[in-house]
Design a protein around this motif. Structure first.
Motif, PDB file in Angstrom:
ATOM      1  N   LEU A 174       1.002  -1.152  -0.027  1.00  0.00           N
ATOM      2  CA  LEU A 174       0.084  -0.020  -0.153  1.00  0.00           C
ATOM      3  C   LEU A 174       1.051   1.643   0.021  1.00  0.00           C
ATOM      4  O   LEU A 174       0.304   2.126   0.128  1.00  0.00           O
ATOM      5  N   SER A 175       2.540   0.661   0.103  1.00  0.00           N
ATOM      6  CA  SER A 175       3.109   2.018  -0.210  1.00  0.00           C
ATOM      7  C   SER A 175       2.166   3.066  -0.788  1.00  0.00           C
ATOM      8  O   SER A 175       2.309   4.725  -1.153  1.00  0.00           O
ATOM      9  N   LYS A 196      -7.317   9.514  -2.365  1.00  0.00           N
ATOM     10  CA  LYS A 196      -6.271   8.652  -2.790  1.00  0.00           C
ATOM     11  C   LYS A 196      -7.222   7.974  -4.177  1.00  0.00           C
ATOM     12  O   LYS A 196      -8.083   7.845  -4.332  1.00  0.00           O
ATOM     13  N   ARG A 197      -5.711   8.550  -4.775  1.00  0.00           N
ATOM     14  CA  ARG A 197      -7.136   7.774  -6.720  1.00  0.00           C
ATOM     15  C   ARG A 197      -5.772   6.705  -7.337  1.00  0.00           C
ATOM     16  O   ARG A 197      -5.564   6.107  -8.814  1.00  0.00           O
ATOM     17  N   ILE A 198      -5.246   5.675  -6.773  1.00  0.00           N
ATOM     18  CA  ILE A 198      -5.113   4.318  -7.086  1.00  0.00           C
ATOM     19  C   ILE A 198      -5.405   3.513  -5.903  1.00  0.00           C
ATOM     20  O   ILE A 198      -5.455   3.819  -4.459  1.00  0.00           O
ATOM     21  N   TYR A 199      -5.670   2.098  -6.196  1.00  0.00           N
ATOM     22  CA  TYR A 199      -6.152   1.056  -5.280  1.00  0.00           C
ATOM     23  C   TYR A 199      -5.313  -0.206  -5.836  1.00  0.00           C
ATOM     24  O   TYR A 199      -5.414  -0.268  -6.172  1.00  0.00           O
ATOM     25  N   PRO A 204      -1.612  -2.915  -7.987  1.00  0.00           N
ATOM     26  CA  PRO A 204      -2.895  -2.005  -7.546  1.00  0.00           C
ATOM     27  C   PRO A 204      -3.008  -1.372  -9.308  1.00  0.00           C
ATOM     28  O   PRO A 204      -2.823  -2.077 -10.049  1.00  0.00           O
ATOM     29  N   VAL A 205      -4.374  -1.009  -8.861  1.00  0.00           N
ATOM     30  CA  VAL A 205      -4.665  -0.339 -10.020  1.00  0.00           C
ATOM     31  C   VAL A 205      -5.351   1.053 -10.328  1.00  0.00           C
ATOM     32  O   VAL A 205      -5.193   1.614  -9.169  1.00  0.00           O
ATOM     33  N   CYS A 251       2.861   7.434  -6.846  1.00  0.00           N
ATOM     34  CA  CYS A 251       3.158   6.352  -6.763  1.00  0.00           C
ATOM     35  C   CYS A 251       3.816   5.303  -7.195  1.00  0.00           C
ATOM     36  O   CYS A 251       4.782   4.177  -6.229  1.00  0.00           O
ATOM     37  N   VAL A 252       4.517   6.044  -8.010  1.00  0.00           N
ATOM     38  CA  VAL A 252       5.695   5.151  -8.521  1.00  0.00           C
ATOM     39  C   VAL A 252       7.289   5.345  -7.580  1.00  0.00           C
ATOM     40  O   VAL A 252       7.307   4.285  -7.265  1.00  0.00           O
ATOM     41  N   ARG A 253       7.075   6.500  -7.214  1.00  0.00           N
ATOM     42  CA  ARG A 253       8.417   6.744  -6.590  1.00  0.00           C
ATOM     43  C   ARG A 253       7.891   5.853  -4.733  1.00  0.00           C
ATOM     44  O   ARG A 253       9.123   5.334  -4.839  1.00  0.00           O
TER      45      ARG A 253
END
Length: 164
Positions: free
Chosen positions: A16-17, A44-47, A57-58, A134-136
Motif C-alpha cells: 500500500l505504499s 487516494k487515486r490508486i487502489y 495496484p490499479v 505512486c511510482v516513486r
C-alpha cells in the motif's frame, strides 16, 4: 510517445505504499503528518486490490478511447496535451453526475461527495523528474513510469535472459 504508469505484477507485495504516497501527494500540506491531521482526509487515486493470491495496484489507464470523456455530460472530462484524462483545468466543471464512475471499465474513478466531483488519477503528483508519487514510493519497483514500447522491450529482454 506518452509515458504511462505500468505494472510488473510479479513484484507487487500489496504493501500500500503507492496508496499512501498518492494520498499524501493530494493532501494540503503534502506530508504524512499533514495528511493524517488535516480535517478532511486526502483521497487516494490508486487502489491495491487482491484477487486470490495476486495483488495489484490499479489506477486510471488514461485510455485512448476514454469512455469517461464520452459519458461526461458536463464536458469537464477531457484529455490534456500530455495524454492525461482529467476533469480538472477546464471552464466546464464536474457536476457530480457520476456517469464517468459508471462507465470506467477499471473502477478507478470515485466520488468526492463533499465537493461533489469525480476523483481519479490526475498526475498532479509529478516530481521534478516528472515521476508520479505512486511510482516513486513503490519499494519493489512494481510500478514503472515509462512508454509502452520501453516496457515491452524490457519484458522481452527479461524473457530472453531467463532462457539462458
Amino acid at each position: 510517445m506518452h509515458r504511462e504508469i505500468l505494472i510488473r505484477f510479479d513484484r507487487c507485495l500489496g504493501c500500500l505504499s503507492c496508496e499512501i504516497a498518492c494520498a499524501i501527494a493530494h493532501a494540503e500540506e503534502q506530508t504524512l503528518l499533514g495528511a493524517i491531521t488535516q480535517p478532511k482526509p486526502p483521497q487516494k487515486r490508486i487502489y491495491v486490490e487482491q484477487v486470490e493470491s495476486r495483488k495489484a495496484p490499479v489506477t486510471c489507464r488514461h485510455c485512448q478511447e476514454a469512455y469517461c470523456i464520452d459519458a461526461c455530460i458536463a464536458g469537464a472530462m477531457h484529455r490534456t496535451e500530455e495524454g492525461v484524462v482529467t476533469n480538472l483545468g477546464r471552464e466546464q466543471k464536474c457536476i457530480g453526475c457520476w456517469m464517468c464512475v459508471m462507465v470506467c471499465p477499471y473502477g478507478v474513478i470515485r466520488r468526492d461527495g463533499e465537493q461533489r466531483i469525480a476523483l481519479k488519477c490526475d498526475r498532479q503528483c509529478l516530481d521534478d523528474q516528472k515521476v508520479p508519487a505512486c511510482v516513486r514510493a513503490c519499494p519493489t519497483k512494481a510500478l514503472v513510469f515509462t512508454t509502452v514500447e520501453e516496457f515491452e522491450a524490457e519484458k522481452r529482454h527479461q524473457y530472453l535472459a531467463s532462457l539462458t
